[in-house]
Design a protein around this motif. Structure first.
Motif, mmCIF file in Angstrom:
data_model
loop_
_atom_site.group_PDB
_atom_site.id
_atom_site.type_symbol
_atom_site.label_atom_id
_atom_site.label_comp_id
_atom_site.label_asym_id
_atom_site.label_seq_id
_atom_site.Cartn_x
_atom_site.Cartn_y
_atom_site.Cartn_z
ATOM 1 N N ALA A 199 -81.295 7.896 10.233
ATOM 2 C CA ALA A 199 -80.547 8.879 11.136
ATOM 3 C C ALA A 199 -79.398 9.509 11.035
ATOM 4 C CB ALA A 199 -79.659 7.913 12.340
ATOM 5 N N GLU A 200 -79.344 11.175 11.366
ATOM 6 C CA GLU A 200 -77.920 11.810 10.861
ATOM 7 C C GLU A 200 -77.394 11.563 12.018
ATOM 8 O OE1 GLU A 200 -79.999 15.100 8.523
ATOM 9 O OE2 GLU A 200 -81.234 13.763 7.043
ATOM 10 N N LEU A 201 -77.814 11.749 12.665
ATOM 11 C CA LEU A 201 -76.686 12.321 13.958
ATOM 12 C C LEU A 201 -76.865 10.738 15.126
ATOM 13 C CD1 LEU A 201 -77.989 15.716 14.591
ATOM 14 C CD2 LEU A 201 -75.045 15.403 14.227
ATOM 15 N N VAL A 202 -75.998 11.314 15.802
ATOM 16 C CA VAL A 202 -76.217 10.039 16.877
ATOM 17 C C VAL A 202 -75.751 10.635 18.427
ATOM 18 C CG1 VAL A 202 -74.133 8.510 16.761
ATOM 19 C CG2 VAL A 202 -75.923 7.935 18.195
ATOM 20 N N SER A 203 -76.306 10.532 19.742
ATOM 21 C CA SER A 203 -75.784 11.758 20.727
ATOM 22 C C SER A 203 -76.413 10.099 21.585
ATOM 23 C CB SER A 203 -77.034 12.640 21.016
ATOM 24 O OG SER A 203 -77.839 11.884 21.330
ATOM 25 N N LEU A 204 -75.827 10.073 22.962
ATOM 26 C CA LEU A 204 -75.210 9.218 24.153
ATOM 27 C C LEU A 204 -74.571 10.530 25.585
ATOM 28 C CD1 LEU A 204 -71.620 8.673 24.539
ATOM 29 C CD2 LEU A 204 -72.188 6.909 22.765
ATOM 30 N N HIS A 205 -74.714 9.797 26.092
ATOM 31 C CA HIS A 205 -74.055 10.150 27.751
ATOM 32 C C HIS A 205 -73.102 9.183 28.325
ATOM 33 C CE1 HIS A 205 -78.060 12.725 27.569
ATOM 34 N NE2 HIS A 205 -76.784 13.851 27.647
ATOM 35 N N VAL A 206 -71.999 10.094 29.208
ATOM 36 C CA VAL A 206 -71.710 8.581 29.314
ATOM 37 C C VAL A 206 -70.537 9.832 30.736
ATOM 38 C CG1 VAL A 206 -68.830 9.758 27.749
ATOM 39 C CG2 VAL A 206 -68.458 7.622 28.943
ATOM 40 N N ARG A 207 -70.828 8.695 31.559
ATOM 41 C CA ARG A 207 -70.011 9.042 32.712
ATOM 42 C C ARG A 207 -68.543 10.082 33.307
ATOM 43 N NH1 ARG A 207 -72.042 7.390 38.201
ATOM 44 N NH2 ARG A 207 -74.319 6.446 37.424
ATOM 45 N N GLU A 208 -68.663 10.544 33.640
ATOM 46 C CA GLU A 208 -67.240 11.548 33.586
ATOM 47 C C GLU A 208 -66.240 10.693 33.694
ATOM 48 O OE1 GLU A 208 -66.903 14.423 36.032
ATOM 49 O OE2 GLU A 208 -65.208 15.586 34.739
ATOM 50 N N SER A 209 -66.607 9.849 34.820
ATOM 51 C CA SER A 209 -64.869 8.837 34.763
ATOM 52 C C SER A 209 -64.942 7.144 34.770
ATOM 53 C CB SER A 209 -65.924 7.587 36.526
ATOM 54 O OG SER A 209 -66.880 7.577 36.508
ATOM 55 N N ASN A 210 -65.716 7.437 33.312
ATOM 56 C CA ASN A 210 -65.665 5.708 32.405
ATOM 57 C C ASN A 210 -64.639 6.592 31.684
ATOM 58 O OD1 ASN A 210 -65.978 3.734 30.942
ATOM 59 N ND2 ASN A 210 -68.113 3.663 31.273
ATOM 60 N N LYS A 211 -63.061 6.133 32.023
ATOM 61 C CA LYS A 211 -62.988 6.618 30.864
ATOM 62 C C LYS A 211 -62.209 5.708 29.856
ATOM 63 C CE LYS A 211 -60.528 9.810 33.264
ATOM 64 N NZ LYS A 211 -62.391 11.195 33.143
ATOM 65 N N ALA A 212 -63.127 4.280 29.838
ATOM 66 C CA ALA A 212 -62.578 3.414 28.539
ATOM 67 C C ALA A 212 -63.677 3.346 27.867
ATOM 68 C CB ALA A 212 -62.704 2.020 29.658
ATOM 69 N N ALA A 213 -64.783 3.763 27.974
ATOM 70 C CA ALA A 213 -65.501 4.743 27.471
ATOM 71 C C ALA A 213 -65.835 5.013 26.360
ATOM 72 C CB ALA A 213 -67.618 4.402 28.018
ATOM 73 N N LEU A 214 -65.574 6.289 26.986
ATOM 74 C CA LEU A 214 -64.818 8.096 26.772
ATOM 75 C C LEU A 214 -63.849 7.743 25.553
ATOM 76 C CD1 LEU A 214 -66.164 10.582 27.344
ATOM 77 C CD2 LEU A 214 -63.854 10.968 28.520
ATOM 78 N N HIS A 215 -63.073 7.077 25.701
ATOM 79 C CA HIS A 215 -62.098 6.964 25.366
ATOM 80 C C HIS A 215 -62.597 5.789 23.470
ATOM 81 C CE1 HIS A 215 -58.805 4.439 23.093
ATOM 82 N NE2 HIS A 215 -57.842 5.352 23.208
ATOM 83 N N LEU A 216 -63.074 4.931 23.767
ATOM 84 C CA LEU A 216 -63.773 4.424 22.635
ATOM 85 C C LEU A 216 -64.707 4.908 21.833
ATOM 86 C CD1 LEU A 216 -65.242 1.216 21.817
ATOM 87 C CD2 LEU A 216 -66.676 1.549 22.974
ATOM 88 N N TYR A 217 -65.852 5.821 22.265
ATOM 89 C CA TYR A 217 -66.658 6.648 22.080
ATOM 90 C C TYR A 217 -65.907 7.999 20.746
ATOM 91 C CZ TYR A 217 -70.071 4.840 25.067
ATOM 92 O OH TYR A 217 -71.211 3.758 25.391
ATOM 93 N N LYS A 218 -64.630 8.311 21.422
ATOM 94 C CA LYS A 218 -63.948 9.654 20.740
ATOM 95 C C LYS A 218 -62.902 8.611 19.757
ATOM 96 C CE LYS A 218 -62.362 13.702 23.382
ATOM 97 N NZ LYS A 218 -61.772 13.871 24.707
ATOM 98 N N ASN A 219 -62.006 8.036 20.347
ATOM 99 C CA ASN A 219 -61.075 7.600 19.540
ATOM 100 C C ASN A 219 -61.327 6.551 18.518
ATOM 101 O OD1 ASN A 219 -59.794 8.411 21.977
ATOM 102 N ND2 ASN A 219 -58.044 8.617 21.081
#
Lengths: 794, 176
Positions: free
Chosen positions: B113-133
């Motif tokens: 795999a050269e890329l990985v994608s996912l969807h996350v709920r806009e309201s799920n701030k904790a998950a967003l932080h995990l994926y981003k940071n």
């Protein structure tokens, strides 16, 4: 014996067959009906008609046609093939297998029969025919990958590992030849590399299964470059090195694995074993200390020492461990150390109390997380009211994790009603959180508030839809972790139709799980993921061991027996009549409403024509149903005492005394407690004595079998005296025995004095007393004295 | 005992039940078995063993997009995170991040795999932080009304390379 068809019929049959294969079902039906009018016993035509009408949605005619067709033409490979196709269409795999095998035996050269028989034989775990048909399939075409893989799988399952290795060697050569036909210099496409890698690892597994670790290791190293699954390579290599006693290489291999995933507990355990330090506490302590230092974020090396350290060392480590978790604000801290309370209660108690005595942090969240830990500690060490006080003093009283802890503490004091209520509120505060929703639904079940639980559990499955309740959806979603406890709760509140409907719903989910594997017999090997597919077979083989299956069967068996024996459930006639009217009105109203099409669907919702499980209460032979559900347990859990206890109850209800007593013998051999055996022996004798249909001689013979499972006195002593002497240790069983003997006088006072300290037993006893219509005032008083918050008393 | 390990096909029924108790988007077992057998190396579980009973407290399901008909031909091999969840009470331990790291490394090794994608709920701030940071995902776009309840999703992507392999100095410190 049928005659050979006339030429005219044979020609017409061929024409009809062509129409069927071209999916021209209407014309096929006309043609086949013409044949059958001339020759009504032409078996092939009867079977063909079954398939044709199946596709014309006249499905209730099919089975009769198939049965008649195969009866008229028992030696026709064509008839049996079509019968097999029909059974396969309706997912009746056992009969499909038999039909295909017959067809194969009669005429062994039909490739499509080979293919399907190969799938059905594995579905039925019929390894002999499986191997036979898969070997036959090699003649169909050696360049078909699947033929080779399937044969190797059959050989693997037959534990013919050397043969499987040889088959895969030949297959590997074929793949090499194919690879050479690729334009030179080009790497094989990714998909082919992956398939090759999987095949090599499957072949390697065969070496391992043979127990030849040297060959397995050599094979693995030889193919290292082609193996894409690096984790499998590393894990297998480490394991073989350990097995071969190549200590320093094995140590290095496991250290590499820990480096890769410092949270995999099995790597540490294997490494310890290789280093031969498992027996030395100080060496183990050093070992884990250095690994914890090297992998500071890993949980495992910090956690393991809690299981072996003793005395001051354990005290210090546990305290540090908990303190670090609380400092980070980890709400599940208690779950990580709970096992220490089992192995080292005194130290856990001391450490927990010391932590509780420390001062609270300023930060509200950290303070609350600390309160969760302390409350669970206090509750686990039986100081429930203190635990509740700590929770009340938490700075964030609405933090969901705190509420969950509070619900747990309340439950341990028998206050299921408040526990359910506060969780429902917590779930309402965070309506998007399914974890809280699921917990709230489960706690409502504990409180026997089934209607509330169903309401809560329906929120997610019916989001955005108008429908009666969400449980139908949850059944479609196979939510057995909720449905099995739901069935048990219905049984507790004496809603027999619903208890059976939900229990049977769970059973049907497991039957679907079993049928689900069918397509993977083709897909798994075709995809090349043979190891994952073999894991699937292994999981399916123990499917009916699942605790949720057992739970559902226990409920259903109990309900079917009560139905068959007309047992009194303690609910008065007036209440029953009211409920009946209410439900009848509900059904009338439902049927008068226009069909509803949910948003995004093109068809209206299918209505449940039996929303309250009437169909199960109307079963003609409830005990046969009980036995049907029990049978998979005999296969899956033959060494579980519970299996034989259930069998005893079913056979006894059927007045099959010999089978009942034989079941008890099995339970006894498996170590069933003596008080249970005495209870069951008394129950059997009591029923024998009342059974006027049994001949005296036979009755005496059966009575003579009882001393083999219960104390001799079971046939000589008066039964009341007997159960008072031999069953008394298990108070709930004893009460049940007293009840069936009709001597209920002392039950309430004995339970009041003897089990009031045990909240779980109290909960069960309260239900039983209500069912037996006994005045439970004295019992309730005793329970209230011990458990002032208890919410389950009638 | 706590442990993070690769999921086997045998784990998927329990993963199904964990998913039903944690998230609104659910799957039939048959779909999950398809997932398990198509991409056996992609999924990981976090388990807690207490009193001899092992229980799944978190999981990640990862697949390849090789069954996605909508992707243009010759796209680089891409992974997609189907579902990830950790029981609410087991948060704050870095379990989701640890599961994802293991999974992405396996996807890279086993499937290139050269890329990985996912969807996350806009309201799920904790998950967003995990994926981003923590994991270095980037937001590609907002998919309006992605979820059944109409909530928007962030569509996120990350390039996979060999930096997934941890760089811990290979000293002998941990030897006795």
């Amino acid at each position: 014996m049928s005659r050979a068809p006339s030429d005219k019929d044979a020609t017409a049959f061929k024409a009809a067959m062509n129409m069927y294969e071209a999916k021209n079902y209407k014309n096929a039906l006309v043609e086949v009906d013409k044949i059958l009018k001339r020759s009504p016993t032409y078996g092939d035509a009867l079977c063909l008609k079954a398939l044709v009408v199946y596709h014309l949605d006249r499905r209730d005619e099919c089975l009769q046609l198939v049965l008649k067709g195969t009866k008229e033409a028992p030696n026709s490979a064509v008839a049996w093939h079509m019968a097999g196709i029909y059974y396969k269409l309706v997912k009746n795999y056992p009969d499909a297998f038999k039909a295909y095998l017959k067809s194969f035996r009669l005429k062994g050269d039909n490739i499509s029969v080979h293919h399907d028989l190969s799938m059905l034989a594995i579905q039925q775990r019929q390894l002999g025919p499986l191997d036979e048909v898969r070997r036959t399939m090699l003649s169909g075409g050696l360049t078909i990958h699947l033929v080779w893989i399937n044969l190797a799988v059959a050989q693997y399952l037959l534990r013919e590992y050397s043969l499987a290795i040889a088959t895969l060697d030949l297959f590997g050569k074929l793949m090499d030849i194919e690879a050479q036909q690729e334009p030179s210099g080009q790497k094989a496409p990714l998909a082919i590399q992956i398939e090759r890698s999987e095949m090599l690892l499957f072949q390697n597994l065969c070496f391992e299964k043979k127990g030849d670790y040297k060959a397995a290791l050599d094979d693995l190293e030889k193919n290292k470059a082609q193996i894409r699954d690096k984790l499998a390579y590393q894990e297998k290599r480490a394991w073989y090195l350990a097995k071969l006693g190549r200590k320093s290489d094995a140590v290095q291999a496991y250290r590499d694995l820990i480096k890769r995933n410092p949270n995999n507990a099995s790597y540490y355990a294997n490494l310890e074993a290789i280093l031969e330090i498992t027996g030395s506490k100080s060496q183990r302590a050093t070992f884990y200390r250095s690994l914890a230092k090297k992998y500071p974020t890993a949980e495992v090396p910090k956690l393991v020492p809690l299981s072996f350290l003793q005395g001051d060392e354990l005290h210090a480590h546990l305290k540090d461990y908990v303190a670090a978790k609380l400092k980070r604000g980890v709400p599940s801290c208690f779950a990580f150390v709970k096992d220490v309370y089992r192995t080292n209660y005194d130290i856990s108690l001391k450490v927990g109390d010391e932590i509780a005595a420390e001062s609270d942090p300023e930060d509200a969240e950290l303070q609350t997380v600390r309160a969760i830990f302390i409350a669970r500690h206090l509750s686990y060490t039986n100081r429930h009211s203190e635990a509740l006080k700590v929770i009340e003093n938490a700075k964030l009283p609405e933090m969901a994790e705190l509420v969950l802890a509070q619900a747990k503490v309340l439950s341990r004091q028998g206050d299921f009603a408040t526990a359910a209520l506060i969780l429902e509120k917590a779930a309402n505060r965070e309506p998007g959180d399914r974890f809280l929703n699921a917990k709230a639904a489960k706690y409502a079940l504990k409180a026997n508030d089934v209607a509330k639980s169903v309401e809560i559990a329906s929120i997610f499955p019916i989001a955005g839809m108008h429908t009666l309740d969400g449980i139908k959806h949850l059944t479609e979603l196979e939510s057995v972790d909720y449905l099995a406890p739901l069935a048990a709760a219905y049984s507790r509140v004496a809603d027999h139709g619903m208890a059976l409907k939900r229990a049977e719903g769970v059973v049907s989910v497991f039957d679907t799980y079993w049928k689900d594997q069918y397509d993977f017999h083709y897909y798994g090997p075709r995809r090349g993921s043979v190891r994952a597919y073999l894991d699937l077979l292994q999981w399916e083989d123990s499917l009916y061991c699942h605790p949720r299956y057992l739970q559902a069967v226990e409920v259903a068996v109990k309900e079917y027996i009560a139905l068959a024996t007309g047992e009194d459930d303690g609910v008065d006639a007036e209440t029953k009549a009211k409920l009946k009217t209410k439900r009848a009105n509900y059904i009338k109203k439902m049927e008068s409403e226009p069909p509803f099409t949910p948003k995004g669907f093109d068809k209206p919702e299918e209505r449940d024509s039996d929303p309250f499980g009437r169909e199960f209460l109307d079963k003609k032979a409830p005990l046969d149903e009980a036995l049907r559900l029990w049978q998979p347990l005999e296969q899956a859990r033959p060494t579980d005492i519970k299996t034989w206890q259930l069998a005893f109850e079913i056979y006894l209800a059927q007045n099959k005394y010999v089978l009942a007593i034989q079941s008890l013998k099995k339970a006894k051999d498996l170590g069933a407690p003596s008080s249970y055996l005495a209870y069951a022996g008394a129950k059997a004798r009591h029923q024998l004595e009342l059974d006027e249909t049994a001949l005296e001689v036979i009755r005496n013979l059966q009575l003579k079998m009882l001393p083999a499972i219960a104390p001799e006195a079971v046939v000589t002593m008066g039964l009341v005296e007997f159960v008072d002497k031999y069953v008394a240790r298990e108070r709930l069983l004893w009460a049940d025995a007293r009840h069936f003997l009709g001597k209920t006088d002392t039950i309430v006072s004995v339970l009041a004095t003897e089990i009031a300290g045990d909240i779980d037993q109290c909960t069960q006893a309260a239900l039983q007393l209500a069912k037996w219509r006994l005045d439970s005032t004295e019992f309730n008083k005793a329970v209230k004295a011990k458990w002032p918050r208890a919410s389950f008393l009638k | 005992m706590f442990s993070i390990r690769q999921a086997t096909t045998r784990d998927f029924q329990e993963i199904q039940q964990a998913n039903l108790a944690n998230l609104p988007e659910n799957y039939s077992l048959k779909y999950l078995l398809y997932h398990a057998i198509s991409w056996p190396q992609g999924s990981y579980v976090a388990t807690m063993t207490s009193g001899g009973q092992e229980r799944i407290v978190g999981y990640v399901l990862t697949k390849m997009e090789d069954d996605n008909q909508e992707l243009p031909p010759n796209s680089p091999p891409s992974a997609h995170i189907t579902s990830v969840s950790v029981n609410r009470t087991y948060r704050k331990l870095g379990i989701a991040g640890a599961l994802l790291k293991q999974s992405l490394r396996s996807m890279r090794e086993s499937y290139g795999a050269e890329l990985v994608s996912l969807h996350v709920r806009e309201s799920n701030k904790a998950a967003l932080h995990l994926y981003k940071n923590t994991l270095g995902f980037e937001v590609l776009e907002v998919s309006a009304g992605y979820y059944a309840d109409n909530e928007d999703a962030y569509s996120m992507k990350k390039v996979l390379d060999d930096s997934l392999i941890d760089n811990i100095p290979d000293d002998q410190d941990d030897l006795l």
